[in-house]
Design a protein around this motif. Structure first.
Motif, PDB file in Angstrom:
ATOM      1  N   LYS A 180       0.828  -1.210   0.000  1.00  0.00           N
ATOM      2  CA  LYS A 180       0.000   0.000   0.000  1.00  0.00           C
ATOM      3  C   LYS A 180       0.861   1.259   0.000  1.00  0.00           C
ATOM      4  N   LEU A 213       2.207   2.261  -3.355  1.00  0.00           N
ATOM      5  CA  LEU A 213       1.240   2.923  -4.222  1.00  0.00           C
ATOM      6  C   LEU A 213       1.203   4.431  -3.983  1.00  0.00           C
ATOM      7  N   MET A 214       1.623   4.840  -2.790  1.00  0.00           N
ATOM      8  CA  MET A 214       1.637   6.269  -2.463  1.00  0.00           C
ATOM      9  C   MET A 214       2.949   6.938  -2.867  1.00  0.00           C
ATOM     10  N   CYS A 222      -2.052  11.656   0.947  1.00  0.00           N
ATOM     11  CA  CYS A 222      -2.101  10.211   1.214  1.00  0.00           C
ATOM     12  C   CYS A 222      -3.301   9.798   2.066  1.00  0.00           C
ATOM     13  N   LYS A 253     -10.830   5.675  -7.145  1.00  0.00           N
ATOM     14  CA  LYS A 253      -9.862   5.290  -6.121  1.00  0.00           C
ATOM     15  C   LYS A 253      -8.667   6.226  -6.174  1.00  0.00           C
ATOM     16  N   ASN A 290      -5.764   5.266  -4.210  1.00  0.00           N
ATOM     17  CA  ASN A 290      -4.638   4.500  -3.649  1.00  0.00           C
ATOM     18  C   ASN A 290      -4.130   5.134  -2.355  1.00  0.00           C
ATOM     19  N   ASP A 291      -5.041   5.428  -1.457  1.00  0.00           N
ATOM     20  CA  ASP A 291      -4.688   6.098  -0.215  1.00  0.00           C
ATOM     21  C   ASP A 291      -5.461   5.501   0.955  1.00  0.00           C
ATOM     22  N   ASP A 346      -9.341   5.031   0.700  1.00  0.00           N
ATOM     23  CA  ASP A 346      -9.850   3.857  -0.014  1.00  0.00           C
ATOM     24  C   ASP A 346     -10.090   2.701   0.945  1.00  0.00           C
TER      25      ASP A 346
END
Length: 315
Positions: free
Chosen positions: A146, A149-150, A189, A266, A268-269, A272
């Motif tokens: 995860k 992704l940030m 984020c 989405k 990606n944070d 979500d």
């Protein structure tokens, strides 16, 4: 009803009696560490060893560092006002407490206010067993996958930081620049928003951050009470955050969540993950995902029973 024939003497006697009672009450625990044969720093009446912090001469972190450096003992006692606290220095003892005996020390000493539902449900302020449950649900948002992704967002913010520094070379306040970067990263984020801290000196998110973290008498007194006088927090219904700050954050968070749900997008944070938790049908049987997030009474009883059995078996 007069004690003597002179009201002045009566007033002096009354003042002396009240002062003596207050002194006895404020120092009633000052033999706590002596009885236990623990090295401790000599306290002052009413304020203990907390004088410099109470007068806002030093921060809590600086004060603890001074206490820490004042002795070579593996542990020592201090007094925050009239309350005894134990400071551990020895690494092996610290490991024993935080790892092997963690079940015996599950909670922080900070207040867990029940008068404000928003603050009460923040992970940092929660106590066991609620803390364990919330943490297990939120932890998946911070896995290595995860966080990767940030990375794109953090990299973009870093580029904005470089441009800002190049533009303001020779006239930079390091603390403010770091605050801009951290605020931008949190907004992106956690909320999926661009805070524009580097483009606008009066960006809304940055203004909220200043109200929350910059020194003010209100912040200093209330935040100190949350960590060292939790009973005051309950009695006086003190809110850790300024109302304007909490109202703004609730509004922003709710609006972004609604927009994500309506458009099925989405970011990606962290948001979500909360939306996914909200949609989880199994969790809805145990939790409410309305305006606030809380644990049902039946789940609390089940967890308390489980933890009690686990603790007994561990012993």
């Amino acid at each position: 009803m007069s004690i003597t024939s002179s009201w002045i003497i009566d007033l002096v006697i009354l003042f002396a009696t009240v002062s003596l009672v207050a002194y006895k009450y404020a120092t009633r625990k000052f033999d706590y560490w002596k009885k236990r044969n623990v090295y401790h720093l000599k306290p002052l009446p009413f304020i203990g060893n907390f004088k410099d912090v109470s007068l806002f001469k030093v921060t809590i972190g600086e004060w603890l560092k001074q206490m820490y450096d004042s002795t070579d003992e593996p542990y020592f006692g201090i007094f925050v006002y009239d309350e005894p606290h134990l400071v551990i220095k020895d690494p092996q003892l610290i490991k024993q407490i935080l790892v092997k005996d963690a079940n015996s020390f599950p909670d922080r000493t900070n207040a867990a206010p029940q008068h404000n539902e928003i603050i009460a449900n923040l992970l940092f302020f929660q106590k066991s067993p609620n803390w364990k449950v919330y943490r297990s649900k939120i932890s998946p948002a911070f896995t290595s996958g995860k966080l990767k992704l940030m990375f794109h967002s953090i990299n973009e913010i870093s580029q904005n930081l470089n441009r800002y520094i190049e533009k303001h070379l020779g006239d930079i306040e390091a603390k403010e620049v770091c605050a801009k970067f951290s605020t931008e990263a949190i907004a992106r984020c956690a909320f999926g928003l661009k805070a524009h801290c580097f483009e606008d000196e009066n960006a809304a998110f940055r203004k909220v951050g200043r109200r929350l973290f910059d020194f003010s008498w209100r912040n200093a007194i209330i935040q100190s009470a949350y960590f060292f006088r939790p009973d005051w927090v309950s009695w006086l219904h003190l809110d850790f955050f300024d109302k304007q700050v909490s109202d703004y954050m609730i509004e922003v968070f709710s609006n972004v969540m609604k927009q994500r749900e309506d458009t099925n997008t989405k970011g990606n944070d962290f948001l979500d993950m909360l939306i996914e938790l909200k949609k989880n049908q199994d969790l809805k049987e145990k939790y409410s995902f309305g305006k606030h997030f809380y644990m049902s009474e039946s789940t609390q009883k089940m967890l308390k029973s489980f933890l009690r059995k686990a603790f007994v078996q561990d012993k």
